[in-house]
Motif scaffolding. Structure first.
Motif, short mmCIF file in Angstrom:
data_model
loop_
_atom_site.label_atom_id
_atom_site.label_comp_id
_atom_site.label_asym_id
_atom_site.label_seq_id
_atom_site.Cartn_x
_atom_site.Cartn_y
_atom_site.Cartn_z
N LYS A 143 39.31 46.93 106.31
CA LYS A 143 39.51 46.87 107.76
C LYS A 143 38.63 47.87 108.48
CE LYS A 143 43.00 47.37 111.40
NZ LYS A 143 44.42 47.63 111.70
N THR A 144 38.54 49.06 107.95
CA THR A 144 37.70 50.09 108.57
C THR A 144 36.23 49.73 108.46
OG1 THR A 144 39.35 51.77 108.03
CG2 THR A 144 37.15 52.54 108.57
N ARG A 145 35.84 49.20 107.32
CA ARG A 145 34.43 48.84 107.12
C ARG A 145 34.01 47.68 108.01
NH1 ARG A 145 32.84 48.06 101.06
NH2 ARG A 145 30.77 48.27 102.00
N LEU A 146 34.93 46.77 108.32
CA LEU A 146 34.59 45.64 109.18
C LEU A 146 34.17 46.08 110.57
CD1 LEU A 146 37.17 42.83 108.32
CD2 LEU A 146 34.70 42.80 107.97
N PHE A 169 35.91 41.48 115.58
CA PHE A 169 36.19 41.57 117.01
C PHE A 169 37.69 41.50 117.29
CE2 PHE A 169 31.83 39.42 117.42
CZ PHE A 169 31.19 40.64 117.36
N MET A 170 38.42 40.79 116.44
CA MET A 170 39.87 40.69 116.65
C MET A 170 40.59 41.97 116.22
SD MET A 170 40.57 36.76 115.41
CE MET A 170 42.33 36.93 115.65
N LEU A 171 40.12 42.59 115.14
CA LEU A 171 40.79 43.79 114.64
C LEU A 171 40.46 45.02 115.46
CD1 LEU A 171 40.38 43.38 110.76
CD2 LEU A 171 42.44 43.03 112.13
N HIS A 172 39.28 45.05 116.04
CA HIS A 172 38.83 46.24 116.76
C HIS A 172 38.54 45.85 118.21
CE1 HIS A 172 38.51 48.35 112.92
NE2 HIS A 172 37.91 47.26 112.45
N ALA A 173 39.49 46.12 119.06
CA ALA A 173 39.37 45.74 120.47
C ALA A 173 38.17 46.43 121.11
CB ALA A 173 40.66 46.13 121.22
N GLY A 174 37.44 45.66 121.90
CA GLY A 174 36.28 46.20 122.59
C GLY A 174 35.01 46.21 121.78
#
Length: 548
Positions: A183-186, A243-248
């Motif tokens: 998740k962090t790497r994405l 884009f869905m996991l990390h807003a903005g």
């Protein structure tokens, strides 16, 4: 507390650390090269504590430090600096140069929450052999932006609990840096990943265009084409997940001064899919189905509209920014926003021979217009590129493969000229006077293609010599620039050979194809390795860090 050397201009061995309870003293024996005693600046720095984040893999031999802590474990209370000036991972000083976490011979444990450190560096001119090497000493570089630094801190903070934001940081080029979850790497899965899809699609086109074939070659090309479709779907899914996991992150990716230039690679990947579909959707020595002809005709116009929007919209956005892009930081990626509309001509060259005559002429006119626009803007960018090379020299070694992007515009324009001329109806005569007919246009197209091929040849060897002079050390997605633009160069060579019916030129094209295949496999292997060992998709290691 600090030991002193008795030899001016030399450096005595550093005494071993002295442990006093929970306190450790690391002695410094370095003197100023031109004085017999430490400078006032050095003495002042020894007295002033600074944040531990300034000590890391880039610590010089001239650095002195006093470390104190309340950790009762002696094995965790002392150590040496994380890395040396000869370290393999030593990089240019950025805002993400930090302490290494693990203990050992080359690390300094930072687990004591109340640690205080006084650091002095008297050799600020130390020349690293990492990210900054490979160019003239006067190269101008940007450090990672503050936002990138804070993003890296927050990413590392969420990786494990042992990283505390604002106190202890991790050098992204330290081999002992912590591993991060998917998740962090994405968050760092940038648009530049589509260069993989572009290159794979270009390889499938190159296989289909081979003048010297063998049984099963088309099946190999078909396999590469299918793999490219899978890669495109996978990359797009991961990008949407990012884009869905990390807003903005979507807006940030488009407006980023470095990653934003890679947004057009998404459309370039689509261009390779459209042209490959025409090549492999058409049975050998037969006509394609009418459904495929119609679908590709619609796809061409949709692509052209989107590519036009990118060419105008992205450059308009760049022109309206308050920040300036100086000539010293000019990179070939500045050409990328015009690439998609330029490849409209290449698509037209591939699909026009199979379109009905009345539609083929319209497609060719549109393709020629777009090809002309793309080539004209690219040539204007060439003026900036040459000015940058003349004024500040070659890019840093890690970005030199990007020079191959300059091979693309003349190569694909030469390919499009010949392809669109061959796509004209045989009885085409615009004025019905027999003066400018299809045959005359084909002759002019071949002549123009040879002129453009020579320009691509020049840029190709500029890139080759630049890379050989200082080869990249760390994998970046920009390595794919050594594949896709050179695919166009090879295809243009084969097209010219077919136009002249020259077997010698065709064999040159075959040899270039083999070299390109080897380059593709080499870059792919390094790409896979970089993903596995987390050399990319890692804070501070991708195109979302401004380091040109």
């Amino acid at each position: 507390m600090m030991g002193q050397s008795t030899n001016m201009g030399s450096q005595a061995p550093m005494p071993p650390p002295v442990q006093t309870g929970t306190h450790v003293i690391i002695h410094d024996t370095t003197y100023n090269q031109n004085q017999q005693s430490p400078t006032q600046h050095q003495q002042q720095n020894r007295l002033n504590p600074v944040d531990t984040s300034f000590l890391g893999s880039h610590s010089r031999q001239s650095s002195s430090a006093t470390v104190t802590g309340d950790d009762s474990d002696p094995s965790r209370a002392f150590g040496t600096y994380a890395g040396t000036p000869k370290g393999e991972y030593e990089k240019k000083g950025r805002s993400t140069d930090y302490l290494s976490g693990p203990t050992g011979d080359n690390s300094l444990n930072t687990s004591a929450a109340s640690s205080r450190l006084a650091l002095n560096s008297n050799n600020e001119k130390s020349n690293h052999d990492g990210h900054m090497s490979g160019g003239a000493g006067h190269h101008h570089r940007r450090s990672a932006s503050p936002s990138s630094s804070s993003d890296s801190d927050s990413d590392l903070e969420g990786a494990g609990g042992h990283m505390q934001k604002g106190h202890h940081h991790v050098d992204p080029y330290d081999p002992s840096r912590p591993k991060l979850p998917l998740k962090t790497r994405l968050k760092h899965f940038t648009w530049a990943w589509y260069t993989l899809c572009m290159s794979t699609g270009g390889l499938s086109l190159l296989i289909a265009a081979q003048p010297h074939t063998f049984p099963g070659l088309r099946q190999i090309g078909m396999t590469v084409y299918i793999i490219n479709i899978i890669i495109f779907v996978l990359l797009t899914s991961l990008q949407i997940t990012r884009f869905m996991l990390h807003a903005g992150s979507f807006k940030a990716s488009l407006t980023h001064p470095r990653e934003g230039f890679f947004f057009p690679t998404f459309f370039l990947s689509i261009a390779t899919l459209i042209t490959s579909t025409q090549k492999y959707g058409t049975p050998p020595d037969s006509e394609p189905s009418q459904d495929l002809v119609w679908v590709l005709h619609i796809a061409f116009w949709i692509y052209l509209i989107l590519a036009t929007a990118v060419a105008i919209g992205q450059y308009s956005f760049l022109f309206s920014q308050k920040r300036s892009f100086s000539l010293a930081t000019m990179m070939p990626t500045w050409i990328l926003p015009i690439f998609p509309i330029m490849l409209s001509g290449t698509i037209a060259a591939v699909i026009s021979p199979f379109q009905p005559p009345h539609r083929a002429i319209v497609v060719i006119c549109a393709g020629l217009t777009c090809q002309g626009l793309g080539a004209a803007v690219a040539f204007m960018m060439y003026a900036h590129m040459v000015g940058r090379l003349m004024s500040v020299g070659l890019p840093d070694r890690e970005h030199r493969p990007g020079l191959f992007m300059c091979v693309g515009p003349p190569s694909f324009t030469a390919l499009a000229f010949i392809g669109m001329a061959q796509g004209l109806p045989r009885d085409f005569d615009h004025d019905m006077d027999g003066f400018i007919d299809a045959g005359m246009i084909r002759t002019m197209a071949v002549i123009g293609a040879v002129f453009l091929w020579a320009l691509a040849f020049w840029w190709f060897f500029i890139g080759v010599l630049a890379v050989l002079a200082s080869r990249p050390k760390y994998f970046h997605l920009g390595w794919w620039a050594s594949v896709f633009p050179n695919t166009g160069f090879t295809l243009a060579t084969i097209s010219i050979g077919n136009a002249f019916k020259s077997d010698a030129v065709l064999w040159v094209g075959t040899g270039m194809s083999l070299c390109l295949l080897g380059t593709y496999l080499f870059v792919l292997g390094n790409h896979v390795r970089a993903v596995v060992v987390q050399d990319i998709c890692y804070p501070g290691r991708d195109e979302d860090v401004e380091d040109h």
